[in-house]
Design an enzyme around this catalytic site. Structure first.
Site, PDB file in Angstrom:
ATOM      1  N   HIS A   1       0.894  -1.167   0.000  1.00 11.49           N
ATOM      2  CA  HIS A   1       0.000   0.000   0.000  1.00 11.49           C
ATOM      3  C   HIS A   1       0.929   1.213   0.000  1.00 11.49           C
ATOM      4  CE1 HIS A   1      -3.836   1.940   1.420  1.00 11.49           C
ATOM      5  NE2 HIS A   1      -2.983   2.839   1.831  1.00 11.49           N
TER       6      HIS A   1
ATOM      7  N   ASP B   1     -11.694  -3.609  -0.721  1.00 20.13           N
ATOM      8  CA  ASP B   1     -11.073  -2.881   0.392  1.00 20.13           C
ATOM      9  C   ASP B   1     -12.025  -2.855   1.594  1.00 20.13           C
ATOM     10  OD1 ASP B   1      -8.992  -1.588   1.661  1.00 20.13           O
ATOM     11  OD2 ASP B   1      -9.662   0.410   1.064  1.00 20.13           O
TER      12      ASP B   1
END
Lengths: 436, 316
Positions: A192, A317
């Protein structure tokens, strides 16, 4: 949830459907024959009349039959955050949303940095889960960004990829060694990318943040870290997956890296493809996400990149947050939105708007994740596991958050008009969800 | 005259920001505030407009000046005023903003005045209570009564707002006063400039209706009003600007820099001032300064706002 009894070796057929194989990219009328959890036949010849008498037959009434979705980023709550989600509730939400495989984030408590935790997750999933749950293990011990986790042992225990969840590895030296070491085990590193030094921001930097008086996060915060990683991938040759990109700057970097032949793939979230910063409106904390929702121009660039294949994967997500962490001033509220149950419906908005083909959408949620992870799912093919979904891409409904299966109701699509819903979900030939 | 009479009805239940107010709304409040000035200048300052009403000043961030201004405004209109400084009480016990709001709501106040360190906190609170809510400053978002009192001060000294050039100088990035003033002054037809270093300039501020300048000379040229903003101490030691002395040299308002503006330019500051950082004492106390008058206008504007909102309160 198992509404249909299944007899060992009893053939099961889905007939009268539109077969959507994202690999072939086309749709054809026909059916799928399943024996012992595996696709044994498919095509126009699989019709009710041609099946043996003891076969169980489900008429799909012209709905789409596609591979079950694979979500590469979801938080399942266990261990340690069972008040937000459990494997039972997360997989119930997944099943209702057509997701047949979840990659579970490692930022649990304790984190997934020990083979025993991987084992725990796999056993909990076997005992309480409706769909497949594959653990993602930590890149660094305790997700602290300093010492390498036991990549070899974790992989052996069943971890399918490695990630420090929403945290970025600040130290380039640590990242280089992890990538080099991961390469030796052919382990997939998912990162990320958001430079932690920019982390004081809470939404996209720009006019809207200025108007709301909120601190912004520039697009560069993501691109700076991704640029660094791409150089380290070139140096080490490790398999690298940018876990969630949100800006056109990142897309340019990924496009160039792919052109250069680097082993890089990337994902974006369903939220970033279908919402933008203006949806935050009057400080709606359900739309506080990390990375933040960007401008409409950036959203369009993401959709375009998805159509071109620069973006490989769409993730939910899924991040359940309860009322206590969301019903706060925007800056103090937690990041995240749930998404397992709505990712297909939300993605179909793009199809209905003519922004992307149905095959590309489904590929980014099934075939491409399967290819990246080396899984046999994600295909309508003889011999493939019968992880299948049936959905009507046109059926309209209004999303009622109270009917969602997740333990938390922090959906950004609160009371939104949706079009297209999953009617049946099957994992290894077993029906785990059937719409009423 | 025993009450402040409505000149034109104010259409809003709360005052959460300047955003969403029309020019007519703003002028209604300013005209009303003119009356309130007269009230405050008499020996008998008490009116019955809010008699029987309860006003709660709920301050999550310490503020002497705004809190006392609202308190006086409420008392002059006859309301019972209760001051609550929450930073020192329930927040420490883990009580959330919503809990505090619900607790106060159960005490049946008529108006709650709220200040909070987070942008949007006052909007969140307003959704959870039944009474009228006034935003007395939320993070870097808005401070509507400050913008109203600034506009009133300008109008009384310049006779108009339309067509004036107003330079807002300093820490624009963290300033709710700047945002509310940009919205209000541009709605009333002033030309608004923001002046400050790039590190204190929010992205996209020009799209809110302000012209952006990075130095005092060009920013103050031909300005009718020079409005200085406070620079917080923690922001002047390397994070946003290197030092207070360098900041004063480049952006502090002194006689030399004030000469870039029009000869009859007037100087304002929302207070509290950092003398010698953003403004020189000779200017702050000089003949062009409106800073003390701003404080008087503050009480008047807040009386006007409270009276306007009271018209929407139920009467049974």
């Amino acid at each position: 949830m198992k509404t249909l009894p299944s007899i060992a070796h009893q053939p099961l057929a889905l007939v009268n459907g539109r077969l959507l194989d994202p690999g072939a990219g086309r749709q054809a009328r026909g059916g799928v024959l399943i024996i012992d959890g595996v696709i044994r036949d498919l095509g126009p010849a699989v019709v009710a009349d041609a099946l043996p008498a003891h076969a169980q037959v489900i008429d799909c009434g012209g709905d789409v039959i596609a591979p079950g979705l694979i979500d590469m980023c979801a938080f399942v709550g266990e261990p340690g955050a069972e008040h937000r989600e459990t494997i039972a509730t997360a997989t119930a939400a997944a099943a209702a949303g057509g997701v047949t495989t979840i990659l579970a984030r490692p930022d649990t408590n304790p984190p997934v940095d020990e083979p025993a935790v991987v084992d725990f997750l796999l056993r909990r999933a076997r005992d309480t889960g409706l769909v497949r749950v594959l653990p993602v293990a930590a890149l660094t011990r305790g997700l602290q960004g300093a010492e390498m986790a036991e990549i070899g042992l974790l992989k052996e225990a069943g971890a399918v990829a490695f990630s420090d969840a929403a945290q970025s590895l600040r130290n380039a030296q640590v990242m280089r060694r992890i990538l080099a070491y991961a390469k030796d085990f052919d382990a997939l590193v998912m990162h990320h990318t958001q430079d932690p030094d920019f982390s004081e921001g809470v939404m996209n930097e720009g006019e809207y943040a200025t108007r709301l008086g909120l601190t912004g996060i520039p697009r560069e915060a993501e691109a700076i870290m991704l640029d660094r990683d791409i150089r380290l991938v070139a140096l080490t040759g490790a398999r690298y997956h940018a876990a969630l990109v949100s800006t056109s700057l990142s897309l340019d970097a990924v496009r160039a890296a792919k052109t250069a032949g680097l082993p890089i793939t990337c994902a974006t979230s369903i939220n970033h493809l279908t919402l933008n910063e203006n949806d935050i409106g009057d400080y709606r904390t359900f739309l506080k996400l990390s990375p933040p929702l960007r401008s409409e121009g950036e959203r369009q660039a993401l959709v375009q990149a998805l159509a071109e294949g620069v973006i490989d994967v769409i993730v939910s997500d899924h991040n359940p947050q309860d009322v206590e962490t969301k019903r706060l001033p925007f800056t103090e509220a937690e990041y995240g939105a749930i998404g397992l149950e709505t990712m297909l419906s939300a993605g179909l908005r793009l199809v209905h708007a003519g922004e992307i083909s149905l095959a590309r959408l489904v590929a980014a949620m099934s075939l491409r994740p399967a290819e990246i992870l080396g899984l046999p799912q994600g295909r309508l093919a003889i011999g493939a596991p019968a992880d299948l979904i049936r959905f009507d891409p046109d059926e309209p409904y209004v999303l009622d958050p109270l009917k969602l299966h997740s333990r938390c109701k922090n959906t950004p699509f609160d009371e939104a008009k949706m079009q297209g819903r999953v009617k049946l979900t099957m994992v290894a030939g077993e029906v785990v969800w059937e719409a009423a | 005259m025993s009450e402040l009479r409505p000149i034109q009805k104010f259409r809003h239940r709360h005052l959460l920001g300047i955003e969403g107010l029309s020019a007519a709304d703003i002028l209604t409040l300013l005209d009303r505030a003119e009356e309130a000035i007269e009230v405050s200048r008499q020996i008998e300052k008490k009116r019955a407009t809010l008699r029987g009403r309860t006003l709660i000043n709920l301050f999550f961030e310490a503020s002497t000046r705004t809190q006392s201004s609202f308190e006086l405004a409420g008392k002059r209109l006859g309301a019972d005023v209760m001051n609550m400084s929450v930073s020192t009480s329930s927040v420490k016990k883990g009580e959330t903003l919503i809990d505090t709001a619900m607790t106060l709501n159960a005490m049946r106040p008529d108006i709650i005045v709220v200040r909070h360190a987070q942008a949007g906190a006052v909007h969140l609170l307003a959704k959870k209570v039944d009474c009228a809510v006034v935003n007395a400053g939320d993070g870097a978002h808005e401070h509507p009564t400050q913008a109203l009192l600034d506009a009133l001060t300008i109008r009384r000294n310049k006779g108009r707002i339309e067509g004036l050039t107003v330079a807002i100088c300093g820490d624009i990035l963290h300033s709710r006063v700047a945002r509310s003033n940009i919205l209000l002054l541009s709605t009333l037809g002033a030309r608004v400039r923001v002046v400050g270093p790039s590190t204190l300039m929010p992205v996209g501020i020009e799209r809110m209706g302000a012209e952006c300048f990075l130095d005092m000379k060009s920013g103050l040229e031909d300005a009718d009003i020079v409005m200085m903003l406070r620079l917080q101490r923690e922001r002047m030691s390397g994070a946003f600007v290197p030092s207070s002395r360098e900041y004063f040299r480049t952006f502090g308002l002194d006689a030399e820099k004030l000469r870039y503006a029009k000869k009859d330019a007037l100087v304002m500051h929302p207070g509290p001032m950092n003398r010698g950082v953003e403004i020189d004492s000779s200017i702050a106390d000089g003949p062009q300064s409106l800073i003390r008058e701003q404080v008087e206008m503050g009480v008047a504007v807040r009386m006007a706002v409270l009276a306007a909102l009271a018209e929407h309160l139920p009467n049974d």
